[in-house]
Design a protein around this motif. Structure first.
Motif, PDB file in Angstrom:
ATOM      1  N   VAL A   6      54.073  38.611  39.213  1.00  0.00           N
ATOM      2  CA  VAL A   6      53.868  37.171  39.070  1.00  0.00           C
ATOM      3  C   VAL A   6      54.304  36.475  40.351  1.00  0.00           C
ATOM      4  CG1 VAL A   6      54.495  35.077  37.801  1.00  0.00           C
ATOM      5  CG2 VAL A   6      54.207  37.244  36.571  1.00  0.00           C
ATOM      6  N   THR A   7      53.428  35.641  40.903  1.00  0.00           N
ATOM      7  CA  THR A   7      53.767  34.833  42.070  1.00  0.00           C
ATOM      8  C   THR A   7      53.613  33.361  41.705  1.00  0.00           C
ATOM      9  OG1 THR A   7      51.492  34.883  42.922  1.00  0.00           O
ATOM     10  CG2 THR A   7      52.992  36.617  43.667  1.00  0.00           C
ATOM     11  N   THR A   8      54.254  32.490  42.476  1.00  0.00           N
ATOM     12  CA  THR A   8      54.212  31.052  42.190  1.00  0.00           C
ATOM     13  C   THR A   8      53.857  30.272  43.451  1.00  0.00           C
ATOM     14  OG1 THR A   8      56.571  30.753  42.662  1.00  0.00           O
ATOM     15  CG2 THR A   8      55.956  31.305  40.394  1.00  0.00           C
ATOM     16  N   SER A   9      53.184  29.135  43.246  1.00  0.00           N
ATOM     17  CA  SER A   9      52.811  28.265  44.361  1.00  0.00           C
ATOM     18  C   SER A   9      52.846  26.813  43.910  1.00  0.00           C
ATOM     19  CB  SER A   9      51.404  28.600  44.882  1.00  0.00           C
ATOM     20  OG  SER A   9      51.343  29.896  45.421  1.00  0.00           O
ATOM     21  N   ILE A  10      53.066  25.919  44.873  1.00  0.00           N
ATOM     22  CA  ILE A  10      53.044  24.481  44.632  1.00  0.00           C
ATOM     23  C   ILE A  10      51.992  23.863  45.547  1.00  0.00           C
ATOM     24  CG2 ILE A  10      54.375  22.337  44.588  1.00  0.00           C
ATOM     25  CD1 ILE A  10      55.437  24.413  42.660  1.00  0.00           C
ATOM     26  N   SER A  11      51.161  22.978  44.985  1.00  0.00           N
ATOM     27  CA  SER A  11      50.167  22.264  45.782  1.00  0.00           C
ATOM     28  C   SER A  11      50.461  20.774  45.724  1.00  0.00           C
ATOM     29  CB  SER A  11      48.753  22.527  45.252  1.00  0.00           C
ATOM     30  OG  SER A  11      47.814  21.663  45.881  1.00  0.00           O
ATOM     31  N   ALA A  12      50.245  20.085  46.838  1.00  0.00           N
ATOM     32  CA  ALA A  12      50.479  18.640  46.900  1.00  0.00           C
ATOM     33  C   ALA A  12      49.175  17.857  46.923  1.00  0.00           C
ATOM     34  CB  ALA A  12      51.309  18.303  48.142  1.00  0.00           C
ATOM     35  N   PHE A  13      48.064  18.494  46.508  1.00  0.00           N
ATOM     36  CA  PHE A  13      46.751  17.858  46.634  1.00  0.00           C
ATOM     37  C   PHE A  13      46.131  17.461  45.300  1.00  0.00           C
ATOM     38  CE2 PHE A  13      47.178  20.574  50.418  1.00  0.00           C
ATOM     39  CZ  PHE A  13      47.082  19.597  51.398  1.00  0.00           C
ATOM     40  N   GLY A  14      46.912  17.424  44.230  1.00  0.00           N
ATOM     41  CA  GLY A  14      46.342  17.087  42.940  1.00  0.00           C
ATOM     42  C   GLY A  14      45.756  18.311  42.267  1.00  0.00           C
ATOM     43  N   LEU A  15      45.487  18.195  40.971  1.00  0.00           N
ATOM     44  CA  LEU A  15      45.081  19.359  40.182  1.00  0.00           C
ATOM     45  C   LEU A  15      43.766  19.969  40.649  1.00  0.00           C
ATOM     46  CD1 LEU A  15      45.618  21.197  37.736  1.00  0.00           C
ATOM     47  CD2 LEU A  15      44.347  19.551  36.348  1.00  0.00           C
ATOM     48  N   LYS A  16      42.704  19.180  40.669  1.00  0.00           N
ATOM     49  CA  LYS A  16      41.382  19.744  40.937  1.00  0.00           C
ATOM     50  C   LYS A  16      41.241  20.222  42.377  1.00  0.00           C
ATOM     51  CE  LYS A  16      39.698  16.931  37.197  1.00  0.00           C
ATOM     52  NZ  LYS A  16      39.215  15.605  36.794  1.00  0.00           N
ATOM     53  N   GLU A  17      41.702  19.409  43.324  1.00  0.00           N
ATOM     54  CA  GLU A  17      41.613  19.827  44.721  1.00  0.00           C
ATOM     55  C   GLU A  17      42.584  20.974  45.001  1.00  0.00           C
ATOM     56  OE1 GLU A  17      42.016  17.976  49.239  1.00  0.00           O
ATOM     57  OE2 GLU A  17      41.804  16.629  47.519  1.00  0.00           O
TER      58      GLU A  17
END
Length: 282
Positions: free
Chosen positions: A90-101
């Motif tokens: 299991v790996t994890t990531s965070i995006s700062a561009f909103g859900l769809k993008e």
């Protein structure tokens, strides 16, 4: 549908995404795949001429999200440990561009074979109009999307109901699906909802029946026709009487106007389904 080696699970740390994560862990264990958790922060506001604005609070939000997703990953493993034969990576990531993008960008950068998204179903008129996040993503991303309602629990995918509009692409999609899920040796049952204005005659349906039931790769399938005035009602009336482990639908490519205003059986089904729904792109 290609071989599934990497499963992406977008999460918001709520009950719906926790259920989707635990389902994905069990599915990945059977497929010898890895699981990737992605949390998307709200997109930064855009000011004309300046692009995305980075707020002072973003670093704090990002750090808090990293801590939350780490705890979320551990808790999900603990809850599913007795149901998973082999715990996947299991790996994890965070995006700062909103859900769809954020999801779209992640899929472009990684070899994602399947997206598993929990859904609360259709709760109001806006959901009916715009569709769920899952159905919105179909056509935007290449991997198939598994829509998972909150009450869905993992079961080996032994019986698959493949809703067909009698298109050749359905046969192609079912063939690749069978290969991707070959570990389950699934029985595929094609279901066609015959509408009152359907031009197909009984002789025409018999021709399609023979084509769909023709053994492929040594595996036989069944072809069922049900009569109803609405495709979605026809599908779920049948499934209520004949339970399956998975429902599969192919979402047709549409123009912008049709996506916004035309009726979509796939979008409607994603909002009311009570079993896992796999949506394939055309």
């Amino acid at each position: 549908m290609k071989s599934i080696k990497h499963i992406l699970v977008p999460v918001d740390f709520g009950e719906v995404s926790a259920n989707a994560y635990e389902y994905a862990l069990q599915l990945a264990g059977e497929l010898s795949a890895s699981v990737h958790l992605l949390h998307c922060l709200p997109a930064a506001p855009v000011i004309p001429g300046n692009g995305h604005v980075v707020l002072d609070t973003v670093p704090q939000l990002h750090q808090r999200a990293k801590e939350q997703i780490a705890d979320f990953a551990v808790a999900g493993k603990a809850n599913a440990r007795w149901q998973v034969s082999q715990m996947p990576e299991v790996t994890t990531s965070i995006s700062a561009f909103g859900l769809k993008e954020g999801i779209t960008q992640y899929v472009m950068d990684h070899e994602v074979g399947l997206i598993v998204m929990g859904t609360h179903g259709v709760q109001d008129a806006w959901d009916r109009f715009f569709g769920t996040n899952a159905t919105f993503l179909v056509g935007k991303v290449k991997p198939p999307i598994l829509v998972l309602p909150l009450n869905a629990r993992y079961q080996a995918l032994k019986t698959i109901c493949f809703a067909t509009g009698l298109r050749e692409s359905d046969l192609v999609g079912a063939g690749s699906l069978r290969k991707a899920l070959s570990v389950f040796d699934p029985q595929i049952n094609y279901l066609h909802v015959h509408l009152p204005d359907d031009p197909q005659t009984s002789d025409g349906l018999d021709l399609f029946r023979r084509a769909f039931e023709q053994p492929r790769d040594g595996v036989e399938a069944t072809f069922i026709t049900t009569f109803n005035e609405d495709v979605t009602d026809g599908i779920f009336n049948y499934l209520n009487k004949h339970p399956h482990d998975l429902l599969v639908m192919i979402k047709l490519e549409r123009g912008w106007w049709d996506r916004m205003f035309a009726h979509s059986d796939t979008r409607e089904s994603a909002g009311v389904t009570n079993l896992p729904l796999l949506i394939l792109g055309q």
